[in-house]
Scaffold this motif. Structure first.
Motif, mmCIF file in Angstrom:
data_model
loop_
_atom_site.group_PDB
_atom_site.id
_atom_site.type_symbol
_atom_site.label_atom_id
_atom_site.label_comp_id
_atom_site.label_asym_id
_atom_site.label_seq_id
_atom_site.Cartn_x
_atom_site.Cartn_y
_atom_site.Cartn_z
ATOM 1 N N GLY A 166 44.778 35.750 43.330
ATOM 2 C CA GLY A 166 43.552 35.812 42.547
ATOM 3 C C GLY A 166 42.998 34.426 42.261
ATOM 4 O O GLY A 166 41.791 34.169 42.417
ATOM 5 N N ILE A 167 43.880 33.511 41.864
ATOM 6 C CA ILE A 167 43.449 32.136 41.600
ATOM 7 C C ILE A 167 42.992 31.475 42.899
ATOM 8 O O ILE A 167 41.996 30.725 42.918
ATOM 9 C CB ILE A 167 44.590 31.344 40.940
ATOM 10 C CG1 ILE A 167 44.858 31.889 39.522
ATOM 11 C CG2 ILE A 167 44.245 29.855 40.869
ATOM 12 C CD1 ILE A 167 46.022 31.239 38.812
ATOM 13 N N ASN A 170 39.522 32.607 43.870
ATOM 14 C CA ASN A 170 38.523 32.081 42.940
ATOM 15 C C ASN A 170 38.470 30.561 42.929
ATOM 16 O O ASN A 170 37.614 29.974 42.273
ATOM 17 C CB ASN A 170 38.784 32.629 41.536
ATOM 18 C CG ASN A 170 38.412 34.097 41.441
ATOM 19 O OD1 ASN A 170 37.421 34.526 42.026
ATOM 20 N ND2 ASN A 170 39.204 34.883 40.733
ATOM 21 N N SER A 173 35.414 30.468 44.263
ATOM 22 C CA SER A 173 34.445 31.253 43.476
ATOM 23 C C SER A 173 34.040 32.549 44.183
ATOM 24 O O SER A 173 32.867 32.940 44.182
ATOM 25 C CB SER A 173 33.191 30.413 43.182
ATOM 26 O OG SER A 173 33.534 29.269 42.431
ATOM 27 N N TYR A 175 35.069 35.689 43.382
ATOM 28 C CA TYR A 175 34.790 36.747 42.404
ATOM 29 C C TYR A 175 34.331 36.188 41.054
ATOM 30 O O TYR A 175 33.565 36.828 40.350
ATOM 31 C CB TYR A 175 36.033 37.620 42.184
ATOM 32 C CG TYR A 175 36.584 38.178 43.468
ATOM 33 C CD1 TYR A 175 35.903 39.185 44.155
ATOM 34 C CD2 TYR A 175 37.759 37.689 44.026
ATOM 35 C CE1 TYR A 175 36.388 39.689 45.351
ATOM 36 C CE2 TYR A 175 38.258 38.183 45.225
ATOM 37 C CZ TYR A 175 37.563 39.174 45.879
ATOM 38 O OH TYR A 175 38.041 39.662 47.064
ATOM 39 N N THR A 176 34.817 35.023 40.701
ATOM 40 C CA THR A 176 34.414 34.347 39.479
ATOM 41 C C THR A 176 34.732 32.870 39.668
ATOM 42 O O THR A 176 35.287 32.478 40.697
ATOM 43 C CB THR A 176 35.142 34.921 38.250
ATOM 44 O OG1 THR A 176 34.609 34.335 37.055
ATOM 45 C CG2 THR A 176 36.639 34.652 38.298
ATOM 46 N N SER A 180 37.243 30.464 34.717
ATOM 47 C CA SER A 180 37.343 31.818 34.189
ATOM 48 C C SER A 180 38.591 32.520 34.710
ATOM 49 O O SER A 180 39.231 33.297 34.003
ATOM 50 C CB SER A 180 36.096 32.624 34.574
ATOM 51 O OG SER A 180 36.185 33.948 34.100
ATOM 52 N N SER A 181 38.953 32.241 35.969
ATOM 53 C CA SER A 181 40.137 32.842 36.571
ATOM 54 C C SER A 181 41.413 32.386 35.870
ATOM 55 O O SER A 181 42.283 33.201 35.532
ATOM 56 C CB SER A 181 40.193 32.484 38.063
ATOM 57 O OG SER A 181 41.379 32.964 38.661
ATOM 58 N N ALA A 221 43.233 36.901 36.578
ATOM 59 C CA ALA A 221 43.041 35.855 37.585
ATOM 60 C C ALA A 221 42.016 36.274 38.629
ATOM 61 O O ALA A 221 41.267 35.448 39.148
ATOM 62 C CB ALA A 221 44.377 35.523 38.251
ATOM 63 N N TRP A 222 41.968 37.563 38.977
ATOM 64 C CA TRP A 222 41.019 38.048 39.977
ATOM 65 C C TRP A 222 39.610 38.200 39.404
ATOM 66 O O TRP A 222 38.637 37.803 40.039
ATOM 67 C CB TRP A 222 41.479 39.400 40.523
ATOM 68 C CG TRP A 222 42.563 39.297 41.540
ATOM 69 C CD1 TRP A 222 43.899 39.156 41.310
ATOM 70 C CD2 TRP A 222 42.421 39.310 42.963
ATOM 71 N NE1 TRP A 222 44.590 39.082 42.496
ATOM 72 C CE2 TRP A 222 43.714 39.180 43.522
ATOM 73 C CE3 TRP A 222 41.326 39.435 43.818
ATOM 74 C CZ2 TRP A 222 43.929 39.159 44.900
ATOM 75 C CZ3 TRP A 222 41.546 39.421 45.190
ATOM 76 C CH2 TRP A 222 42.826 39.277 45.721
ATOM 77 N N GLY A 224 38.487 37.339 36.078
ATOM 78 C CA GLY A 224 38.031 36.428 35.033
ATOM 79 C C GLY A 224 38.258 37.020 33.654
ATOM 80 O O GLY A 224 38.423 38.229 33.487
#
Length: 289
Positions: A166-167, A170, A173, A175-176, A180-181, A221-222, A224
């Motif tokens: 997830g990190i 992101n 960027s 997904y977010t 925010s992640s 993490a995915w 935000g």
């Protein structure tokens, strides 16, 4: 390159391909759901034997790929033709080819679930990195859902890589934004950590496991940090409805633990696909937008 260009320009072909891929992965997820907890149990037993100074018992190799899938009743090895997602189950009439023992309906249902959810991800994101990440998240959440439902266990071997993926996505960027992640991962873990210890201080009981903290951290993490309230509210609402229904309809004792991971996973996936719609609907309903 020609195939990639074709998939980029032909949505029906891309969605069809992803759906087939989802069905095939669903077949593999059945193996993960069944074998991973048993592999962990073996590992724990070996560690206990070592601590106790015992010689570990010799056992046949048991991994996600070894031995080959076989009927638990007659040990008939499942051939490639008998392992085609959904179709093989229908062709065999839901029974082992050799001993005619019924095969659990859950196997084709998980394959179908994986195929359908994969198709939804493909429709929503289209061709690109966002779709690839969405598929990885979807498949991991399916595995975690059924493992937790069966064993009340959320393996670190799935939740921790899921958090880092997830990190990673992101970082670009997808997904977010990265900030925010990272905040989402921290807030996801710590929010349930505080709930866990607050509940334990108040009641002397443990209301959830550490795997739930890690799963919510991964979802943070995915998606935000801003999606965490939606995930927690959705999962708590569904969990409460299911829990009360089990107590009333099945006369299940309220002290029997109900795994929270499946509700977190379902709420996280719903927020992943329709989170913006849900948040906007809530803000509109509450008069905040």
């Amino acid at each position: 390159m020609v195939l990639i260009e074709f998939l980029q320009t032909s949505s029906p072909a891309f969605i069809t391909l992803v759906t087939i891929l989802g069905l095939l992965v669903g077949s593999f997820l059945n193996v993960v759901i069944h074998r991973l907890p048993l592999m962990m149990e073996r590992e724990w037993q070996c560690q206990c034997d070592e601590l106790a100074g015992k010689e570990p018992e010799a056992q046949e190799p048991f991994t996600l790929s070894v031995p080959r899938s076989r009927c638990p009743q007659c040990s008939h090895s499942i051939s490639a033709l008998e392992n085609i997602p959904v179709l093989s189950y229908l062709a065999l009439g839901g029974k082992c080819k050799q001993c005619k023992t019924p095969i659990s309906k859950r196997y084709p249902l998980i394959e179908l679930l994986s195929g359908v959810l994969s198709a939804i991800v493909a429709i929503y994101f289209g061709f690109g990195w966002a779709c690839l990440g969405g598929l990885l998240l979807t498949w991991a959440l399916i595995a975690l859902t059924f493992i937790d439902a069966d064993h009340q266990l959320l393996p670190d071997s799935i939740t921790l890589p899921l958090l880092w993926f997830g990190i990673f996505f992101n970082l670009f960027s997808v997904y977010t934004d990265l900030q925010s992640s990272v905040i989402g991962a921290l807030a996801g873990y710590l929010s349930l950590w505080f709930v866990f210890h607050g509940f334990k201080l108040a009641t002397g009981k443990e209301g959830m496991g550490y795997g739930d903290f890690k799963l919510l951290a991964a979802l943070g993490a995915w998606l935000g940090w801003s999606y965490l309230p939606t995930i927690v509210l959705l999962s708590s609402l569904v969990g409460a409805i299911v829990g009360i229904s089990l107590i009333i309809l099945r006369k299940q004792h309220r002290d029997i633990p109900i795994p929270f991971g499946p509700y977190l996973a379902a709420a996280g996936w719903i927020a992943f696909i329709w989170g913006d719609v849900i948040n906007q609907a809530y803000l509109s309903w509450s008069g905040l937008s």
